[in-house]
Scaffold this motif. Structure first.
Motif, short mmCIF file in Angstrom:
data_model
loop_
_atom_site.label_atom_id
_atom_site.label_comp_id
_atom_site.label_asym_id
_atom_site.label_seq_id
_atom_site.Cartn_x
_atom_site.Cartn_y
_atom_site.Cartn_z
N ARG A 1 -8.56 23.66 -39.89
CA ARG A 1 -8.93 23.41 -41.29
C ARG A 1 -8.61 24.77 -41.98
NH1 ARG A 1 -9.99 19.49 -44.84
NH2 ARG A 1 -11.29 19.95 -46.72
N ASP A 2 -9.40 25.67 -41.58
CA ASP A 2 -9.43 26.97 -42.54
C ASP A 2 -8.29 27.75 -42.27
OD1 ASP A 2 -12.16 26.53 -42.84
OD2 ASP A 2 -12.80 27.90 -41.02
N GLU A 3 -7.40 27.49 -41.11
CA GLU A 3 -6.29 28.25 -41.14
C GLU A 3 -5.23 27.46 -42.07
OE1 GLU A 3 -4.87 30.68 -39.19
OE2 GLU A 3 -6.91 31.26 -39.00
N ALA A 4 -5.37 26.27 -42.05
CA ALA A 4 -4.35 25.60 -43.15
C ALA A 4 -4.61 25.87 -44.54
CB ALA A 4 -4.62 23.97 -42.92
N HIS A 5 -5.94 26.08 -44.96
CA HIS A 5 -6.05 26.55 -46.30
C HIS A 5 -5.52 27.85 -46.50
CE1 HIS A 5 -8.53 23.38 -48.32
NE2 HIS A 5 -8.72 23.11 -47.19
N ARG A 6 -5.79 28.58 -45.75
CA ARG A 6 -5.19 30.05 -45.62
C ARG A 6 -3.78 29.99 -45.84
NH1 ARG A 6 -9.69 31.68 -42.53
NH2 ARG A 6 -8.69 31.34 -40.69
N ALA A 7 -3.18 29.20 -45.12
CA ALA A 7 -1.48 29.10 -45.09
C ALA A 7 -1.20 28.40 -46.52
CB ALA A 7 -1.05 28.15 -44.28
N ALA A 8 -1.94 27.47 -47.02
CA ALA A 8 -2.00 26.89 -48.44
C ALA A 8 -1.98 28.03 -49.44
CB ALA A 8 -2.72 25.80 -48.61
N HIS A 9 -2.85 28.85 -49.33
CA HIS A 9 -2.94 29.98 -50.33
C HIS A 9 -1.60 30.84 -50.42
CE1 HIS A 9 -4.87 32.73 -52.96
NE2 HIS A 9 -4.58 33.78 -51.87
N GLN A 10 -1.02 31.11 -49.14
CA GLN A 10 0.00 31.84 -48.95
C GLN A 10 1.21 31.00 -49.70
OE1 GLN A 10 -0.66 33.13 -44.60
NE2 GLN A 10 0.94 34.13 -45.43
N ALA A 11 1.22 29.65 -49.49
CA ALA A 11 2.36 28.94 -50.02
C ALA A 11 2.15 29.09 -51.56
CB ALA A 11 2.42 27.50 -49.50
N ALA A 12 1.01 28.82 -51.99
CA ALA A 12 0.77 28.81 -53.52
C ALA A 12 1.15 30.35 -54.07
CB ALA A 12 -0.62 28.61 -53.76
N GLU A 13 1.03 31.25 -53.30
CA GLU A 13 1.38 32.59 -53.94
C GLU A 13 2.89 32.55 -54.01
OE1 GLU A 13 -0.60 35.21 -51.44
OE2 GLU A 13 -2.22 35.71 -52.74
N SER B 1 1.73 26.79 -40.94
CA SER B 1 1.29 25.51 -40.19
C SER B 1 0.37 24.72 -41.05
CB SER B 1 0.84 25.94 -38.78
OG SER B 1 0.22 24.96 -38.22
N GLY B 2 0.49 23.76 -41.19
CA GLY B 2 -0.61 22.74 -41.62
C GLY B 2 -0.29 22.80 -43.15
N VAL B 3 0.73 23.01 -43.72
CA VAL B 3 1.11 22.92 -45.28
C VAL B 3 2.23 22.29 -45.45
CG1 VAL B 3 1.36 24.39 -47.25
CG2 VAL B 3 -0.04 25.26 -45.30
N ARG B 4 2.28 21.37 -46.48
CA ARG B 4 3.43 20.71 -47.17
C ARG B 4 3.47 20.75 -48.56
NH1 ARG B 4 1.62 15.85 -47.04
NH2 ARG B 4 2.15 14.91 -49.09
N VAL B 5 4.67 21.38 -48.99
CA VAL B 5 5.14 21.49 -50.36
C VAL B 5 5.95 20.26 -50.85
CG1 VAL B 5 6.08 23.00 -52.21
CG2 VAL B 5 4.69 23.91 -50.38
N ASP B 6 5.64 19.55 -51.86
CA ASP B 6 6.63 18.54 -52.45
C ASP B 6 6.91 18.82 -53.80
OD1 ASP B 6 6.17 16.94 -50.25
OD2 ASP B 6 4.49 15.62 -51.06
N VAL B 7 8.16 18.43 -54.03
CA VAL B 7 8.62 18.89 -55.54
C VAL B 7 9.05 17.47 -56.18
CG1 VAL B 7 10.34 19.82 -56.86
CG2 VAL B 7 9.53 20.98 -54.93
#
Length: 272
Positions: free
Chosen positions: A172-184, A242-248
């Motif tokens: 979960r922690d790894e996925a949240h860090r990855a989500a932060h990268q995706a958001a950036e 890993s562990g991240v999805r971006v929807d448009v």
């Protein structure tokens, strides 16, 4: 009070060719037909309006209805149907859900009073569309099924359980860090391409209809000529993570960028 009031969906430019014909078969809130109410001679503005039962939209009744999610969903769907039909023909300035006036004279008065503001807003939105961008966290350990304390690998049930729980937390922690990268990455693309950026509350509880945990729920205003390139770039924002999805979602009329004094339009995939 009359038995009907005027429900206003949006403000548009009145001099757009074919707009009346485009609305001819559109059914709005309460199943009522939709029509244009021009500001008056010498003005290029019009409101898009239908008559609705006063008993459902007077102040006391409306307060009750706002607690009824089924009623809200029905009204919101009809409201957005009108907006989307309009947006296929012209620039639209959406108004807040359930914006009502006593009669069409009051609608014209509102157009006259805020004519300059409406005109500036339409000028700003011309040639642009809205994309919704959502980022979801989908940690692997959470999607693999419940922890099985019997699978102890010789460690004993208690230790096996604790090890599995630690693995879940780590995922979960790894996925949240990855989500932060995706958001950036998304924000970098937005700064380079979009002309507007709006943040919405993340969707939780009854609003969370998609799998995963919604951690970003934003909207971007993009020029039509850059729209598809923007969408393609955004969809690549989670590559290698890993562990991240971006929807448009979209393209939409610019709901998130039409906020005016007294109006709070919501994006089409937001709850009313």
């Amino acid at each position: 009070m009359s038995d009907a009031v005027a429900y206003a969906y949006a403000v548009v430019r009145h001099d757009v060719e074919g707009l009346d014909e485009a609305l001819a078969d559109v059914v709005g809130v309460a199943g009522r037909p939709v029509h244009l109410v021009p500001q008056g001679p010498g003005s290029g503005l019009a409101a898009v309006v239908s008559t609705v039962p006063a008993q459902d939209f007077q102040e006391s009744a409306l307060r009750r209805h706002l607690e009824d999610l089924d009623w809200l969903e029905t009204v919101a769907r009809a409201h957005h149907t009108v907006i989307e039909r309009l947006s296929a023909h012209t620039t639209v300035l959406p108004l807040r859900l359930a914006t009502v006036y006593l009669d069409e004279d009051r609608v014209r008065g509102a157009l006259r009073e805020d004519s300059e503001m409406f005109t500036r807003a339409l000028d700003r939105l011309t040639g642009h569309i809205e994309w919704g961008v959502k980022i979801y966290v989908e940690p692997r350990a959470e999607t693999a099924g419940p922890v099985d304390p019997a699978a102890d690998d010789g460690l004993g049930v208690g230790r096996a359980y604790l090890r599995a729980r630690r693995a879940q937390r780590h995922s979960r922690d790894e996925a949240h860090r990855a989500a932060h990268q995706a958001a950036e990455r998304v924000e970098e693309i937005g700064e380079a391409v979009a002309v507007g950026h709006a943040r919405h509350r993340v969707q939780q509880g009854q609003l969370a209809s998609e799998p995963g945990e919604n951690v970003v729920n934003d909207a971007y205003l993009v020029a039509r000529e850059n729209a598809e390139a923007f969408r393609a770039e955004i969809l690549r924002a989670a590559e290698g993570l890993s562990g991240v999805r971006v929807d448009v979602t979209g393209p939409w009329a610019p709901y998130s960028f039409a906020t005016l004094p007294g109006t709070e339009p919501r994006a089409p995939d937001q709850a009313p």
